[in-house]
Write a protein that holds these residues in place. Structure first.
Motif, PDB file in Angstrom:
ATOM      1  N   VAL A  34      12.120-112.774  13.850  1.00  0.00           N
ATOM      2  CA  VAL A  34      13.396-112.202  14.284  1.00  0.00           C
ATOM      3  C   VAL A  34      14.053-113.097  15.336  1.00  0.00           C
ATOM      4  N   LEU A  35      13.267-113.629  16.268  1.00  0.00           N
ATOM      5  CA  LEU A  35      13.816-114.553  17.268  1.00  0.00           C
ATOM      6  C   LEU A  35      14.383-115.795  16.600  1.00  0.00           C
ATOM      7  N   ALA A  36      13.663-116.321  15.612  1.00  0.00           N
ATOM      8  CA  ALA A  36      14.137-117.510  14.904  1.00  0.00           C
ATOM      9  C   ALA A  36      15.417-117.215  14.127  1.00  0.00           C
ATOM     10  N   GLN A  37      15.485-116.020  13.535  1.00  0.00           N
ATOM     11  CA  GLN A  37      16.703-115.645  12.807  1.00  0.00           C
ATOM     12  C   GLN A  37      17.905-115.591  13.737  1.00  0.00           C
ATOM     13  N   ARG A  67      19.004-106.063   1.531  1.00  0.00           N
ATOM     14  CA  ARG A  67      19.348-105.502   2.836  1.00  0.00           C
ATOM     15  C   ARG A  67      18.129-105.480   3.773  1.00  0.00           C
ATOM     16  N   THR A  68      17.208-106.433   3.550  1.00  0.00           N
ATOM     17  CA  THR A  68      15.982-106.523   4.354  1.00  0.00           C
ATOM     18  C   THR A  68      16.014-107.777   5.218  1.00  0.00           C
ATOM     19  N   ASP A  69      15.522-107.645   6.439  1.00  0.00           N
ATOM     20  CA  ASP A  69      15.415-108.797   7.342  1.00  0.00           C
ATOM     21  C   ASP A  69      14.063-109.485   7.240  1.00  0.00           C
ATOM     22  N   VAL A  70      12.993-108.686   7.128  1.00  0.00           N
ATOM     23  CA  VAL A  70      11.640-109.245   7.069  1.00  0.00           C
ATOM     24  C   VAL A  70      10.849-108.528   5.979  1.00  0.00           C
ATOM     25  N   LEU A  71      10.219-109.331   5.132  1.00  0.00           N
ATOM     26  CA  LEU A  71       9.340-108.812   4.092  1.00  0.00           C
ATOM     27  C   LEU A  71       7.898-109.065   4.502  1.00  0.00           C
ATOM     28  N   LEU A  72       7.076-108.038   4.415  1.00  0.00           N
ATOM     29  CA  LEU A  72       5.661-108.123   4.769  1.00  0.00           C
ATOM     30  C   LEU A  72       4.850-107.970   3.496  1.00  0.00           C
ATOM     31  N   GLY A 105      16.087-117.489   7.494  1.00  0.00           N
ATOM     32  CA  GLY A 105      14.784-116.860   7.404  1.00  0.00           C
ATOM     33  C   GLY A 105      13.665-117.872   7.526  1.00  0.00           C
ATOM     34  N   SER A 106      12.454-117.392   7.724  1.00  0.00           N
ATOM     35  CA  SER A 106      11.292-118.260   7.871  1.00  0.00           C
ATOM     36  C   SER A 106      10.116-117.666   7.126  1.00  0.00           C
ATOM     37  N   PHE A 107       9.118-118.512   6.886  1.00  0.00           N
ATOM     38  CA  PHE A 107       7.888-118.059   6.228  1.00  0.00           C
ATOM     39  C   PHE A 107       6.733-118.283   7.176  1.00  0.00           C
ATOM     40  N   GLN A 108       5.901-117.249   7.345  1.00  0.00           N
ATOM     41  CA  GLN A 108       4.711-117.369   8.164  1.00  0.00           C
ATOM     42  C   GLN A 108       3.528-116.741   7.434  1.00  0.00           C
ATOM     43  N   GLU A 109       2.400-117.430   7.506  1.00  0.00           N
ATOM     44  CA  GLU A 109       1.176-116.929   6.913  1.00  0.00           C
ATOM     45  C   GLU A 109       0.248-116.457   8.025  1.00  0.00           C
ATOM     46  N   VAL A 110      -0.269-115.245   7.884  1.00  0.00           N
ATOM     47  CA  VAL A 110      -1.209-114.682   8.849  1.00  0.00           C
ATOM     48  C   VAL A 110      -2.535-114.476   8.131  1.00  0.00           C
ATOM     49  N   ALA A 111      -3.575-115.167   8.584  1.00  0.00           N
ATOM     50  CA  ALA A 111      -4.877-115.102   7.930  1.00  0.00           C
ATOM     51  C   ALA A 111      -5.831-114.216   8.713  1.00  0.00           C
ATOM     52  N   LEU A 112      -6.460-113.273   8.026  1.00  0.00           N
ATOM     53  CA  LEU A 112      -7.423-112.391   8.686  1.00  0.00           C
ATOM     54  C   LEU A 112      -8.626-113.174   9.204  1.00  0.00           C
ATOM     55  N   SER A 113      -8.992-114.245   8.526  1.00  0.00           N
ATOM     56  CA  SER A 113     -10.098-115.069   9.006  1.00  0.00           C
ATOM     57  C   SER A 113      -9.757-115.715  10.340  1.00  0.00           C
TER      58      SER A 113
END
Length: 303
Positions: free
Chosen positions: A185-188, A99-104, A194-202
């Motif tokens: 959410v816009l893409a959904q 029942r989740t839309d986005v997993l962080l 669903g989509s996968f995105q990677e966010v890098a702190l560097s």
């Protein structure tokens, strides 16, 4: 009696969106705090507290070394305990994922695979689920150990022996992660998947470092100390941060300091720096704050 207009209500573009976070420490919880402010229904899953710790000790390390930050980040967010290394924890996680839309997340890729939370498997099981994965560095470097300080150092933002004034990479990464959730959410809504995105702190650190990369904040740059109207100076009872960069602000500062201003080059001359420094050194913080009002000069005094 004048009635003041009511402030416009805050936008809640994520109202109805359900976000589950497995991310600990700072970037993930900071992103989750922003997502909640945008209306998302947020839940955070934490591991059990350390063995031998008092009952109720949070499983998130932030809760163990800074209770104030932990409480602020988690305000209004449902926090549950899940031992993802146990069958019971895995069952609870997948019940929530249904029942989740986005997993962080904020695990290294290898750790996600061990927990059976790789993107391919999740996408097959939950086609509508999006994943935003916070990592230290992108791609193949995601397994490398690192932290805010090392990413800032790599980006050229550690210029001496003093630690940076705040955790720029972590907080910048949190902003990028919340932005990634909005994109997901816009893409959904448009594609239904669903989509996968990677966010890098560097990469967050590299983004914040761009002004320095361009030379703007280098010692020879206009906002790096070369412009006499954009510096921190001592005053009679403290310091003053002056940001008189635009021509009209610079002209007002020069007029106050009785510095003849011929053109923009005047602000880059050594004698201009010296004259403005001498003027400010003779002023109290109170006098400078009044000067800011009287002459429309952007400045802020400091102890």
């Amino acid at each position: 009696m004048t009635t003041l207009p009511r402030p416009a209500p805050a936008l809640k573009p994520l109202r109805g969106v359900r976000v589950l976070s497995l991310a600990l420490n700072l970037p993930g919880p900071a992103a989750l705090m922003r997502l909640r402010a945008m209306g998302a229904t947020c839940m955070k899953a934490e591991p059990p507290g350390p063995k031998g710790a008092p009952a109720g000790t949070p499983g998130d390390p932030m809760g163990q070394y800074n209770a104030t930050a932990y409480a602020t980040l988690g305000g209004g967010i449902k926090v549950v305990t899940m031992d993802l290394k146990s069958d019971q924890g895995q069952a609870a996680l997948h019940k929530a994922l249904a029942r989740t839309d986005v997993l962080l997340t904020s695990f290294r890729p290898s750790a996600l695979d061990k927990l059976q939370l790789g993107w391919k498997g999740l996408h097959k099981q939950y086609p509508g689920l999006s994943v935003v994965a916070i990592v230290g560095a992108p791609g193949a470097r995601a397994e490398e150990p690192g932290h805010d300080l090392t990413y800032l150092a790599d980006a050229g933002l550690v210029t001496g022996l003093d630690l940076p004034a705040t955790l720029f990479a972590d907080m910048g990464g949190a902003l990028m992660a919340s932005e990634a959730v909005l994109k997901a959410v816009l893409a959904q809504k448009t594609g239904g998947k669903g989509s996968f995105q990677e966010v890098a702190l560097s990469e967050a650190a590299a983004w914040l470092a761009l002004p320095r990369t361009w030379g703007l904040t280098q010692p020879s740059g206009a906002v790096g100390g070369a412009h006499a109207g954009y510096r921190v100076y001592p005053c009679k009872d403290g310091r003053v941060a002056v940001a008189a960069l635009e021509p009209h602000f610079a002209a007002a500062l020069c007029a106050a300091a009785r510095v003849p201003l011929t053109d923009a080059r005047t602000l880059f001359k050594a004698d201009t720096h010296a004259a403005i420094a001498a003027f400010l050194k003779g002023q109290t913080r109170k006098q400078l704050e009044q000067l800011s009002v009287d002459r429309d000069i952007p400045l802020h005094t400091l102890a």
